[in-house]
Design an enzyme around this catalytic site. Structure first.
Site, PDB file in Angstrom:
ATOM      1  N   ASP A 100      -1.559   6.163   6.447  1.00  0.00           N
ATOM      2  CA  ASP A 100      -2.640   5.303   5.980  1.00  0.00           C
ATOM      3  C   ASP A 100      -2.943   4.298   7.089  1.00  0.00           C
ATOM      4  O   ASP A 100      -2.154   3.389   7.346  1.00  0.00           O
ATOM      5  CB  ASP A 100      -2.185   4.594   4.691  1.00  0.00           C
ATOM      6  CG  ASP A 100      -3.249   3.677   4.112  1.00  0.00           C
ATOM      7  OD1 ASP A 100      -4.297   3.474   4.764  1.00  0.00           O
ATOM      8  OD2 ASP A 100      -3.022   3.156   3.000  1.00  0.00           O
ATOM      9  N   TRP A 104       0.813  -1.212   0.000  1.00  0.00           N
ATOM     10  CA  TRP A 104       0.000   0.000   0.000  1.00  0.00           C
ATOM     11  C   TRP A 104       0.847   1.264   0.000  1.00  0.00           C
ATOM     12  O   TRP A 104       0.402   2.321  -0.456  1.00  0.00           O
ATOM     13  CB  TRP A 104      -1.009  -0.016   1.149  1.00  0.00           C
ATOM     14  CG  TRP A 104      -2.018  -1.103   0.933  1.00  0.00           C
ATOM     15  CD1 TRP A 104      -2.147  -2.263   1.645  1.00  0.00           C
ATOM     16  CD2 TRP A 104      -2.994  -1.179  -0.114  1.00  0.00           C
ATOM     17  NE1 TRP A 104      -3.148  -3.041   1.123  1.00  0.00           N
ATOM     18  CE2 TRP A 104      -3.682  -2.403   0.035  1.00  0.00           C
ATOM     19  CE3 TRP A 104      -3.348  -0.340  -1.170  1.00  0.00           C
ATOM     20  CZ2 TRP A 104      -4.714  -2.793  -0.827  1.00  0.00           C
ATOM     21  CZ3 TRP A 104      -4.374  -0.735  -2.022  1.00  0.00           C
ATOM     22  CH2 TRP A 104      -5.041  -1.949  -1.843  1.00  0.00           C
ATOM     23  N   LYS A 125     -12.150  -2.214   6.573  1.00  0.00           N
ATOM     24  CA  LYS A 125     -11.386  -3.152   7.390  1.00  0.00           C
ATOM     25  C   LYS A 125     -11.854  -3.097   8.840  1.00  0.00           C
ATOM     26  O   LYS A 125     -12.306  -4.084   9.391  1.00  0.00           O
ATOM     27  CB  LYS A 125      -9.884  -2.861   7.315  1.00  0.00           C
ATOM     28  CG  LYS A 125      -9.173  -3.378   6.065  1.00  0.00           C
ATOM     29  CD  LYS A 125      -9.538  -2.670   4.790  1.00  0.00           C
ATOM     30  CE  LYS A 125      -8.866  -3.217   3.556  1.00  0.00           C
ATOM     31  NZ  LYS A 125      -7.994  -2.270   2.888  1.00  0.00           N
TER      32      LYS A 125
END
Ligand SMILES: *Cc1c(COP(=O)(O)O)cnc(C)c1O
Length: 361
Positions: free
Chosen positions: A172, A102, A196
């Site tokens: 993030d 990511w 999530k």
């Protein structure tokens, strides 16, 4: 019907009580004689939902007044582009610390708008550890420093907030937001897609220090402008009302369960049980991440013989344990054990793994 223990990385398992409540309220939201998703986002019913959700998230994460909270449509990937547009002026450099997949995505999305300096990159080590902070090559006067708090695919997590000097720290937190206590004041921006740890996919939470909203950044459409979203209470256009509502129910659930301190304890016990089972299997199972960088939320692991993978997944499913297949980039298995995964789910997985090893070891 009994629900399976769902180890999906995202969209991920949600608290059963929240899903039941959403089901009960779906046709008639608290006497409104309509669903909350059939009502105007500017009406009193949804305004109540929206206001409570922000207040509850502020309580849950101890978000100081210095920071605005935005609920925006689009995923974390969208924010990876928007934050560069909003925080960096043309020609400015931003530092990126890459600790997995990511982090690389964040660079790809930002690159059209900002001169990316890769301050550190764990790729050389196969993303099995966090490069030591003493080796980071940070830029003087960088627009910001970006990190991925928890790498969902590689299972690598910062255990502490890194110290990056004067540039705002942008993180993030898609797969670890509200997993435990956090000093929000140390961050310029915290962003997370909801799917999530917070709710259904389609909304992102962006927690941004208010002074950063005054940055000029790049020329951009109003709809890509964090400051305008903040002024408009995240209602510049129609927000994703169902997602916002459901995330709000999850915040209330987390508070009722004891807040982030309680989830930190549960998450530590769950992770200890699962890593313990892997490390104690005599090599039948293995996790390759350095112990000090192991994720509390996503546990990738491999069987000693990948010819057993299919059988493992089929038997696990039979035992009520689903979505354990690893990301295609890594193969093997991955157990995502977010806040909504009960401790009994991890105990069931550990018991199954022991039993599977006895039969196939
Ligand atoms: C899932 C995830 C993303 C991508 O989220 P989208 O909503 O698909 O854009 C980004 N970063 C992290 C850490 C993630 O876990």
């Amino acid at each position: 019907m009994t629900r399976a223990y769902n180890f999906s990385a995202g969209p991920a398992t949600l608290p059963e009580s929240v899903l039941r409540q959403a089901g009960e309220e779906l046709l008639d939201w608290r006497g409104a004689r309509a669903s909350i998703i059939e009502l105007s986002h500017r009406g009193p019913e949804f305004m109540q939902v929206a206001t409570e959700a922000e207040a509850d998230l502020r309580t849950l994460m101890s978000i100081p007044d210095s920071h605005a909270v935005l609920f925006l449509s689009g995923g974390a990937t969208t924010q990876q582009a928007l934050l560069a547009l909003n925080l960096a002026a043309p020609g400015q450099v931003a530092d990126y610390v890459v600790t997995g997949h990511w982090g690389k995505t964040a660079i790809k999305q930002a690159q059209p708008y900002v001169a990316v300096n890769v301050a550190a990159d764990g790729d050389g080590g196969g993303f099995r550890d966090i490069p030591p902070a003493t080796d980071w090559r940070l830029t003087d006067g960088a627009a910001y420093v970006h990190v991925t708090a928890n790498e969902t695919i590689h299972g690598v997590e910062f255990q502490h907030t890194p110290d990056v000097g004067d540039a705002p720290l942008v993180a993030d937190f898609s797969s670890s937001i509200a997993a435990g206590p956090l000093d929000v004041s140390r961050y310029g921006v915290i962003y997370a897609g909801a799917q999530k740890n917070l709710g259904p996919v389609g909304v992102s939470v962006v927690i941004v220090r208010r002074d950063l909203l005054e940055r000029t950044g790049h020329a951009r459409a109003p709809i890509f402008d964090y400051a305008r979203h903040a002024q408009a209470g995240s209602m510049l256009n129609t927000p994703p009302t169902f997602n916002w509502y459901l995330a709000g129910l999850v915040f209330k659930w987390m508070l009722a369960e004891g807040g982030v301190e309680e989830f930190a304890r549960r998450n530590a016990r769950k992770a200890a049980a699962l890593y313990g089972a892997i490390d104690g299997s005599g090599g039948f199972y293995r996790n390759e991440v350095a112990v000090a960088a192991r994720s509390r939320m996503n546990v990738p692991f491999f069987l000693h013989d990948d010819a057993l993978d299919k059988t493992f997944l089929a038997e696990a499913k039979e035992a009520g344990l689903i979505a354990l297949k690893g990301h295609r980039a890594l193969g093997g298995m991955r157990a995502s054990i977010y806040n909504a995964m009960p401790e009994e789910g991890v105990q069931a997985l550990v018991a199954f793994m022991g039993d599977f090893q006895k039969r196939h070891g």
